[in-house]
Design a protein around this motif. Structure first.
Motif, short mmCIF file in Angstrom:
data_model
loop_
_atom_site.label_atom_id
_atom_site.label_comp_id
_atom_site.label_asym_id
_atom_site.label_seq_id
_atom_site.Cartn_x
_atom_site.Cartn_y
_atom_site.Cartn_z
N VAL A 1 -7.06 -55.88 -17.97
CA VAL A 1 -6.44 -57.20 -17.78
C VAL A 1 -5.57 -57.12 -16.54
N CYS A 2 -5.70 -58.11 -15.65
CA CYS A 2 -4.85 -58.19 -14.46
C CYS A 2 -4.27 -59.60 -14.36
N VAL A 3 -3.06 -59.68 -13.79
CA VAL A 3 -2.38 -60.96 -13.59
C VAL A 3 -2.27 -61.19 -12.09
N TYR A 4 -2.68 -62.39 -11.67
CA TYR A 4 -2.64 -62.79 -10.26
C TYR A 4 -1.73 -64.01 -10.12
N ILE B 1 -4.63 -65.03 -15.41
CA ILE B 1 -4.75 -63.80 -16.19
C ILE B 1 -6.24 -63.59 -16.43
N GLU B 2 -6.78 -62.44 -16.02
CA GLU B 2 -8.21 -62.15 -16.14
C GLU B 2 -8.42 -60.88 -16.95
N LYS C 1 -15.95 -62.14 -18.60
CA LYS C 1 -14.49 -61.99 -18.50
C LYS C 1 -13.82 -63.25 -19.01
N ALA C 2 -12.66 -63.05 -19.61
CA ALA C 2 -11.84 -64.15 -20.11
C ALA C 2 -10.80 -64.48 -19.05
N VAL C 3 -10.53 -65.78 -18.86
CA VAL C 3 -9.59 -66.22 -17.83
C VAL C 3 -8.65 -67.27 -18.42
N GLY D 1 -8.39 -70.35 -23.26
CA GLY D 1 -8.86 -69.91 -21.94
C GLY D 1 -10.35 -70.18 -21.82
N THR D 2 -10.97 -69.61 -20.82
CA THR D 2 -12.41 -69.77 -20.62
C THR D 2 -13.05 -68.39 -20.51
N VAL D 3 -14.35 -68.35 -20.80
CA VAL D 3 -15.13 -67.13 -20.63
C VAL D 3 -16.10 -67.37 -19.49
N GLU D 4 -16.07 -66.50 -18.50
CA GLU D 4 -16.97 -66.60 -17.36
C GLU D 4 -17.99 -65.48 -17.43
#
Length: 194
Positions: A132-135, A63-64, A90-92, A79-82
């Motif tokens: 937000v997108c889900v992969y 999830i991004e 972006k949050a992941v 989550g993590t922040v990139e």
């Protein structure tokens, strides 16, 4: 002929059947921060809801969330922040999404002042947009996406162009003074020549 038939039977048994193509998982995602307007220095708290609508678990979903362009700092609970710079964060999250399950993810963003004053979505405003997108797996195409927009007020006042009053006063003064100056010049010339 028997050899060819025997080979066909043996090959069919020895080679695994190609897997049937599967439909992509049915997912729905929403994101909201609960506000419609934001300003520089404000913290926006995002709630991301991912719903697996299908009967199969989605293993290893990613999830991004792309943070608004003016974000100066971001957080992602569990989550993590990139990304480090403004406009690049972006949050992941990585999660398994059980069948028919709903999962909630949270993130925060502190907004900074907008840098490009020459662009605006509407006079005096700019939008703080997040998506937000889900992969699933290594798939490059998202399975579901959603977004949230907030209006940002003008971070610096627009330059004043005047309302024409100064020019009107100057024109009026010129209209009143010029004829008097012209008459005085004519009188002075008439005295010198006479």
């Amino acid at each position: 002929m028997r050899t060819a038939a025997a080979c066909a039977v043996l090959c069919a048994v020895a080679l695994p059947a190609a897997p049937a193509p599967q439909d992509p998982p049915a997912l729905a995602v929403t994101v909201t921060d609960g506000v419609d307007r934001a300003e520089a220095g404000q913290r926006l708290d995002y709630r991301i809801t991912v719903h697996n609508l299908g009967g199969d678990q989605v293993t290893g979903a990613r999830i991004e969330q792309e943070m608004p362009a003016t974000t100066v700092s971001a957080t992602a609970t569990d989550g993590t922040v990139e990304g480090a710079g403004t406009g690049e964060q972006k949050a992941v999250w990585h999660a398994d999404l059980p069948a028919y399950d709903i999962q909630v993810f949270t993130a925060g963003a502190v907004l900074g002042a907008r840098r490009d004053l020459g662009t605006s979505a509407a006079p005096g405003t700019l939008r703080a947009a997040t998506s937000v997108c889900v992969y699933a797996g290594a798939n490059a195409a998202p399975l579901a996406c959603s977004g949230d927009l907030d209006d940002l007020p003008e971070s610096q006042p627009e330059p004043e162009h005047g309302n024409g009053v100064g020019w009107a006063v100057a024109a009026l003064a010129g209209a009143l003074l010029v004829p008097g100056v012209v008459r005085a010049v004519r009188r002075g010339r008439a005295r010198r020549s006479g």
